[in-house]
Design a protein around this motif. Structure first.
Motif, PDB file in Angstrom:
ATOM      1  N   SER A 124       0.795  -1.309  -0.043  1.00  0.00           N
ATOM      2  CA  SER A 124      -0.044  -0.108  -0.079  1.00  0.00           C
ATOM      3  C   SER A 124       0.945   1.320  -0.074  1.00  0.00           C
TER       4      SER A 124
ATOM      5  N   SER B 227      -1.599   5.235   2.976  1.00  0.00           N
ATOM      6  CA  SER B 227      -2.845   4.587   3.233  1.00  0.00           C
ATOM      7  C   SER B 227      -2.566   3.349   3.980  1.00  0.00           C
TER       8      SER B 227
ATOM      9  N   GLY C 166      -6.950  -3.165   3.011  1.00  0.00           N
ATOM     10  CA  GLY C 166      -6.513  -2.699   1.784  1.00  0.00           C
ATOM     11  C   GLY C 166      -7.520  -3.118   0.630  1.00  0.00           C
TER      12      GLY C 166
ATOM     13  N   GLN D  74      -5.990  -3.765  -2.345  1.00  0.00           N
ATOM     14  CA  GLN D  74      -5.383  -4.658  -3.184  1.00  0.00           C
ATOM     15  C   GLN D  74      -5.548  -6.271  -3.256  1.00  0.00           C
TER      16      GLN D  74
ATOM     17  N   SER E 128      -6.921   3.253  -1.895  1.00  0.00           N
ATOM     18  CA  SER E 128      -6.307   1.922  -1.501  1.00  0.00           C
ATOM     19  C   SER E 128      -6.580   1.477  -0.088  1.00  0.00           C
TER      20      SER E 128
END
Length: 151
Positions: free
Chosen positions: A28, A32, A112, A114, A143
């Motif tokens: 990240s 974030s 997160g 991702q 994020s």
């Protein structure tokens, strides 16, 4: 497996938290990353638990009081060797049981967006968490995603 209150003094616990922070910074943007460091986890408003099998650390979870009726789940992390064995689910259940006993009406968390966090998203959904807007001091961030659970 036993779950116990932790004072963050053992080297295995410190190493897992160091690994956790390193992974958060690797996946990240710095602005974030909201994981607490060791000093943040030692705050008077934070409770920390670790899971063990004999003398082997399996994972960690923390709960931070935001207000008398709202807590935030922090620092959920399972060791690589213990992943896929239900450790995170047991730690999460333990933290939520503690939150209920303490009278919190809601537990929220930030994680997160991702792909790295996909397993965490599935874990929280299995336990009844739903996406929510930013809470506390958080702001919208591409994020970050936010979840909450009414207790």
């Amino acid at each position: 497996m036993r779950i116990e209150v932790d004072d963050l003094s053992r080297p295995q616990v410190r190493a897992l938290l160091t690994e956790h922070l390193a992974d958060m910074h690797a996946t990240s943007p710095a602005e974030s990353v909201h994981a607490l460091d060791l000093s943040g986890l030692r705050g008077p408003d934070v409770s920390v638990w670790t899971a063990w099998e004999a003398q082997v650390l399996l994972g960690i979870a923390a709960l931070k009081e935001l207000s008398p009726d709202h807590a935030e789940l922090k620092s959920m992390r399972t060791t690589e060797a213990a992943r896929g064995q239900g450790v995170a689910s047991r730690l999460l259940g333990h933290a939520l049981d503690n939150a209920r006993r303490r009278g919190f009406a809601k537990v929220s968390l930030e994680t997160g967006t991702q792909d790295y966090f996909a397993a965490a998203h599935r874990l929280y959904a299995r336990h009844g968490f739903v996406e929510c807007p930013p809470f506390g001091d958080y702001v919208l961030d591409p994020s970050s995603t936010f979840f909450s659970l009414s207790l």
